[in-house]
Design a protein around this motif. Structure first.
Motif, PDB file in Angstrom:
ATOM      1  N   ALA A 106       2.264 -41.021  -9.726  1.00 32.71           N
ATOM      2  CA  ALA A 106       0.783 -40.921  -9.888  1.00 32.71           C
ATOM      3  C   ALA A 106       0.488 -39.578 -10.319  1.00 32.71           C
ATOM      4  CB  ALA A 106       0.249 -41.179  -8.339  1.00 32.71           C
ATOM      5  N   SER A 107       1.104 -38.605  -9.649  1.00 30.83           N
ATOM      6  CA  SER A 107       0.986 -37.047  -9.844  1.00 30.83           C
ATOM      7  C   SER A 107       0.983 -36.778 -11.464  1.00 30.83           C
ATOM      8  CB  SER A 107       1.902 -36.184  -9.274  1.00 30.83           C
ATOM      9  OG  SER A 107       1.561 -34.929  -9.472  1.00 30.83           O
ATOM     10  N   ALA A 108       1.774 -37.431 -12.152  1.00 25.64           N
ATOM     11  CA  ALA A 108       2.566 -37.283 -13.487  1.00 25.64           C
ATOM     12  C   ALA A 108       1.739 -38.144 -14.209  1.00 25.64           C
ATOM     13  CB  ALA A 108       3.764 -37.424 -13.743  1.00 25.64           C
ATOM     14  N   SER A 109       1.031 -39.097 -14.056  1.00 27.65           N
ATOM     15  CA  SER A 109       0.441 -40.272 -14.907  1.00 27.65           C
ATOM     16  C   SER A 109      -0.672 -39.815 -15.511  1.00 27.65           C
ATOM     17  CB  SER A 109      -0.077 -41.480 -13.972  1.00 27.65           C
ATOM     18  OG  SER A 109       1.282 -42.275 -13.571  1.00 27.65           O
ATOM     19  N   TYR A 110      -0.291 -39.095 -16.803  1.00 26.22           N
ATOM     20  CA  TYR A 110      -1.216 -38.326 -17.595  1.00 26.22           C
ATOM     21  C   TYR A 110      -2.089 -39.416 -18.282  1.00 26.22           C
ATOM     22  CZ  TYR A 110      -3.260 -35.095 -21.121  1.00 26.22           C
ATOM     23  OH  TYR A 110      -4.033 -34.414 -22.147  1.00 26.22           O
ATOM     24  N   PRO A 111      -3.450 -39.645 -18.266  1.00 25.51           N
ATOM     25  CA  PRO A 111      -4.208 -40.583 -18.690  1.00 25.51           C
ATOM     26  C   PRO A 111      -4.061 -40.920 -20.334  1.00 25.51           C
ATOM     27  CG  PRO A 111      -5.722 -39.000 -17.543  1.00 25.51           C
ATOM     28  CD  PRO A 111      -4.202 -38.535 -17.632  1.00 25.51           C
ATOM     29  N   ALA A 130       2.889 -33.791  -2.913  1.00 23.80           N
ATOM     30  CA  ALA A 130       2.357 -34.105  -4.288  1.00 23.80           C
ATOM     31  C   ALA A 130       1.031 -34.479  -4.222  1.00 23.80           C
ATOM     32  CB  ALA A 130       3.194 -35.371  -4.891  1.00 23.80           C
ATOM     33  N   THR A 131       0.312 -34.071  -5.467  1.00 20.54           N
ATOM     34  CA  THR A 131      -1.016 -34.350  -5.683  1.00 20.54           C
ATOM     35  C   THR A 131      -1.260 -34.898  -6.776  1.00 20.54           C
ATOM     36  OG1 THR A 131      -1.366 -32.353  -7.251  1.00 20.54           O
ATOM     37  CG2 THR A 131      -1.427 -31.820  -4.846  1.00 20.54           C
ATOM     38  N   ALA A 132      -2.373 -35.819  -6.716  1.00 22.60           N
ATOM     39  CA  ALA A 132      -2.910 -36.710  -8.022  1.00 22.60           C
ATOM     40  C   ALA A 132      -4.437 -36.858  -7.792  1.00 22.60           C
ATOM     41  CB  ALA A 132      -2.407 -38.156  -7.700  1.00 22.60           C
ATOM     42  N   TYR A 161      -4.678 -43.928  -9.126  1.00 24.36           N
ATOM     43  CA  TYR A 161      -4.473 -42.663  -9.078  1.00 24.36           C
ATOM     44  C   TYR A 161      -3.986 -42.267 -10.657  1.00 24.36           C
ATOM     45  CZ  TYR A 161      -4.697 -42.557  -4.246  1.00 24.36           C
ATOM     46  OH  TYR A 161      -5.135 -42.748  -2.903  1.00 24.36           O
ATOM     47  N   VAL A 162      -4.335 -41.196 -11.118  1.00 27.10           N
ATOM     48  CA  VAL A 162      -3.691 -40.665 -12.442  1.00 27.10           C
ATOM     49  C   VAL A 162      -3.571 -39.142 -12.176  1.00 27.10           C
ATOM     50  CG1 VAL A 162      -5.176 -42.030 -13.733  1.00 27.10           C
ATOM     51  CG2 VAL A 162      -6.001 -39.779 -13.149  1.00 27.10           C
ATOM     52  N   ASP A 163      -2.947 -38.515 -13.227  1.00 25.32           N
ATOM     53  CA  ASP A 163      -2.373 -37.131 -13.253  1.00 25.32           C
ATOM     54  C   ASP A 163      -3.268 -36.334 -12.501  1.00 25.32           C
ATOM     55  OD1 ASP A 163      -1.653 -34.306 -14.303  1.00 25.32           O
ATOM     56  OD2 ASP A 163      -0.218 -35.125 -15.390  1.00 25.32           O
ATOM     57  N   CYS A 164      -2.584 -35.446 -11.552  1.00 20.88           N
ATOM     58  CA  CYS A 164      -3.462 -34.303 -10.673  1.00 20.88           C
ATOM     59  C   CYS A 164      -4.208 -33.380 -11.815  1.00 20.88           C
ATOM     60  CB  CYS A 164      -2.853 -33.809  -9.659  1.00 20.88           C
ATOM     61  SG  CYS A 164      -1.194 -32.868 -10.669  1.00 20.88           S
ATOM     62  N   GLY A 165      -3.511 -32.952 -12.826  1.00 18.55           N
ATOM     63  CA  GLY A 165      -4.057 -32.056 -13.718  1.00 18.55           C
ATOM     64  C   GLY A 165      -5.557 -32.432 -14.337  1.00 18.55           C
ATOM     65  N   VAL A 166      -5.977 -33.748 -14.259  1.00 19.44           N
ATOM     66  CA  VAL A 166      -7.399 -33.998 -14.419  1.00 19.44           C
ATOM     67  C   VAL A 166      -8.227 -33.254 -13.480  1.00 19.44           C
ATOM     68  CG1 VAL A 166      -8.941 -35.842 -14.266  1.00 19.44           C
ATOM     69  CG2 VAL A 166      -6.604 -36.223 -15.220  1.00 19.44           C
ATOM     70  N   SER A 167      -7.808 -33.092 -12.125  1.00 14.68           N
ATOM     71  CA  SER A 167      -8.979 -32.623 -11.195  1.00 14.68           C
ATOM     72  C   SER A 167      -8.519 -31.160 -10.705  1.00 14.68           C
ATOM     73  CB  SER A 167      -8.758 -33.306 -10.061  1.00 14.68           C
ATOM     74  OG  SER A 167      -7.498 -33.622  -9.356  1.00 14.68           O
ATOM     75  N   LEU A 215      14.749 -16.240  -1.485  1.00 13.09           N
ATOM     76  CA  LEU A 215      13.354 -16.587  -1.367  1.00 13.09           C
ATOM     77  C   LEU A 215      13.201 -17.905  -1.359  1.00 13.09           C
ATOM     78  CD1 LEU A 215      11.921 -13.597  -3.522  1.00 13.09           C
ATOM     79  CD2 LEU A 215      12.151 -13.473  -1.022  1.00 13.09           C
ATOM     80  N   GLU A 216      13.358 -18.457  -0.330  1.00 17.12           N
ATOM     81  CA  GLU A 216      13.179 -20.247  -0.142  1.00 17.12           C
ATOM     82  C   GLU A 216      11.616 -20.277   0.166  1.00 17.12           C
ATOM     83  OE1 GLU A 216      15.375 -21.987  -1.309  1.00 17.12           O
ATOM     84  OE2 GLU A 216      16.890 -20.743  -1.586  1.00 17.12           O
ATOM     85  N   PRO A 217      10.905 -21.081  -0.443  1.00 21.18           N
ATOM     86  CA  PRO A 217       9.626 -21.558   0.202  1.00 21.18           C
ATOM     87  C   PRO A 217       9.745 -22.304   1.333  1.00 21.18           C
ATOM     88  CG  PRO A 217      10.240 -23.014  -1.661  1.00 21.18           C
ATOM     89  CD  PRO A 217      11.230 -21.896  -1.687  1.00 21.18           C
ATOM     90  N   ASP A 218       8.620 -21.916   1.900  1.00 22.74           N
ATOM     91  CA  ASP A 218       8.355 -22.846   3.296  1.00 22.74           C
ATOM     92  C   ASP A 218       7.971 -24.362   2.938  1.00 22.74           C
ATOM     93  OD1 ASP A 218       9.315 -20.759   5.205  1.00 22.74           O
ATOM     94  OD2 ASP A 218       7.230 -19.702   4.750  1.00 22.74           O
ATOM     95  N   ILE A 219       7.280 -24.227   1.797  1.00 22.29           N
ATOM     96  CA  ILE A 219       6.645 -25.428   1.439  1.00 22.29           C
ATOM     97  C   ILE A 219       6.626 -25.549  -0.242  1.00 22.29           C
ATOM     98  CG2 ILE A 219       4.231 -25.158   1.461  1.00 22.29           C
ATOM     99  CD1 ILE A 219       3.587 -27.967   2.518  1.00 22.29           C
ATOM    100  N   ILE A 220       6.525 -26.753  -0.609  1.00 27.23           N
ATOM    101  CA  ILE A 220       6.467 -26.709  -2.438  1.00 27.23           C
ATOM    102  C   ILE A 220       5.226 -27.808  -2.661  1.00 27.23           C
ATOM    103  CG2 ILE A 220       7.274 -27.346  -4.560  1.00 27.23           C
ATOM    104  CD1 ILE A 220      10.032 -26.610  -3.491  1.00 27.23           C
ATOM    105  N   VAL A 221       4.297 -27.358  -3.225  1.00 21.28           N
ATOM    106  CA  VAL A 221       3.288 -28.228  -3.588  1.00 21.28           C
ATOM    107  C   VAL A 221       3.248 -28.531  -5.091  1.00 21.28           C
ATOM    108  CG1 VAL A 221       0.752 -28.577  -3.655  1.00 21.28           C
ATOM    109  CG2 VAL A 221       1.731 -27.340  -1.744  1.00 21.28           C
ATOM    110  N   GLY A 222       3.319 -29.699  -5.619  1.00 21.47           N
ATOM    111  CA  GLY A 222       3.584 -29.985  -7.130  1.00 21.47           C
ATOM    112  C   GLY A 222       2.231 -30.862  -7.579  1.00 21.47           C
ATOM    113  N   CYS A 223       2.313 -30.442  -8.862  1.00 24.23           N
ATOM    114  CA  CYS A 223       1.449 -31.306  -9.818  1.00 24.23           C
ATOM    115  C   CYS A 223       1.941 -32.030 -10.930  1.00 24.23           C
ATOM    116  CB  CYS A 223       0.147 -30.472 -10.071  1.00 24.23           C
ATOM    117  SG  CYS A 223      -0.869 -31.056 -11.253  1.00 24.23           S
ATOM    118  N   SER A 224       1.985 -32.976 -11.242  1.00 20.28           N
ATOM    119  CA  SER A 224       2.582 -33.470 -12.522  1.00 20.28           C
ATOM    120  C   SER A 224       4.211 -32.950 -12.484  1.00 20.28           C
ATOM    121  CB  SER A 224       1.814 -33.239 -13.687  1.00 20.28           C
ATOM    122  OG  SER A 224       1.979 -33.903 -14.803  1.00 20.28           O
ATOM    123  N   ALA A 225       4.287 -32.299 -13.698  1.00 18.67           N
ATOM    124  CA  ALA A 225       5.855 -31.988 -13.927  1.00 18.67           C
ATOM    125  C   ALA A 225       6.124 -31.001 -12.821  1.00 18.67           C
ATOM    126  CB  ALA A 225       5.960 -31.165 -15.218  1.00 18.67           C
TER     127      ALA A 225
END
Length: 316
Positions: free
Chosen positions: A190-195, A166-168, A208-214, A87-97
């Motif tokens: 930027a995606s993993a830059s935890y404030p 990647a998201t931030a 930019y800071v960690d995408c987990g903020v938003s 099961l290979e993904p057609d795309i990967i969307v990643g946040c932080s880790a």
């Protein structure tokens, strides 16, 4: 509650508490920072995706890897089980880790090499205490940059073997931002830059800071890109049963509550969720790598039949 129990609770969260205390002291001592918002700079439009994303030949399976610090080792186990099941993904969307692990896999989709680059590591491989970015952080992102340069097989999004986003979070405007072109390393950092842990990352005049903020589990991004089926890997912890016994503990719990509620909104956009029951794993914990990884394998293996069933469905 005994004095010993109180002490144990304090010790379990001491890394985050120390980070908060040092950041607060630094802000008082160094009130004049270098970040200056520019009202002339506008936020990067969301999902202005590159041509390579717009023209992906198949948009059936999007894998979304959420943020969660050291718990990101679970993503390695999930990717291994998906790979073993074909099961290979057609795309990967990643946040932080999820952005770190997702980029490593997208650059070189070889499970054994992914495991050797992640499971054998320590937090010191990606973070190092430093005052160079005070008053904004107590860790330097230079170590993470060196880690990525050493372990990524490519340097740009265009060279990836698996499409990846990647998201931030835009620090000035507070909106989630996607990256899918140009240099990989700055976007991942930027995606993993935890404030408070890492200083905000400047890319093209935006900070930019960690995408987990938003949005710690950016399932909506995958849906907006037109993917039919979204499988999300949620590595966020639930709330601990223990009550806070100091002000910083209350602050930490408040952040955790906000994070969990953001996750709930994201789960509504997923077609299937692989989640966990992690408890009391510090952001930079490096003592449970194999345990976390094995939990990833276990939970993914349990969900493989449902994922296969989902991916054979056609949305009318």
């Amino acid at each position: 509650m005994s004095v010993l129990q109180n002490y144990q609770i304090l010790c379990r969260s001491k890394k985050i508490i120390y980070i908060m205390v040092i950041s607060l002291c630094a802000s008082v001592l160094y009130g004049c920072g270098s970040i200056r918002f520019n009202p002339q700079v506008k936020p990067k439009p969301l999902n202005t995706s590159s041509a390579q994303l717009q023209h992906i030949p198949r948009k059936n399976f999007a894998l979304v890897l959420g943020g969660g610090g050291a718990k990101g080792f679970a993503h390695v186990g999930v990717l291994e089980e998906l790979h073993n099941a074909g099961l290979e993904p057609d795309i990967i969307v990643g946040c932080s880790a999820g952005a770190i692990v997702g980029a490593l896999y997208a650059a070189d989709p070889n499970i054994e090499r992914l495991k050797s680059r992640t499971l054998e590591g320590r937090s010191g491989d990606v973070v190092t205490l430093s005052i160079e970015n005070w008053p904004y952080s107590v860790y330097s992102s230079k170590q993470m940059h060196r880690f990525l340069m050493t372990n990524l097989a490519v340097s740009s999004f265009e060279e990836l073997k698996v499409p990846f986003v990647a998201t931030a979070t835009d620090l000035q405007y507070g909106v989630i931002t996607t990256f899918d072109t140009g240099k990989l390393s700055p976007a991942i950092i930027a995606s993993a830059s935890y404030p408070g842990v890492f200083s905000p990352i400047r890319i093209d005049d935006n900070y930019y800071v960690d995408c987990g903020v938003s949005d710690p589990l950016p399932t909506r991004i995958a849906k907006d890109l037109g993917f039919e089926h979204v499988v999300a890997v949620n590595i966020a912890e639930g709330l601990l049963d223990s009550s806070p016994n100091h002000g910083l503990g209350v602050m930490k719990r408040g952040i955790e509550i906000s994070y969990i509620n953001l996750i709930k909104n994201s789960l509504a956009q997923a077609d299937l969720v692989i989640d966990f029951e992690f408890k009391d794993i510090d952001l930079l914990d490096d003592q449970q790598n194999l345990h976390i990884y094995e939990q990833g394998r276990l939970r993914a293996r349990q969900q493989i039949p449902e994922i296969k069933k989902l991916l054979t469905q056609t949305i009318s």
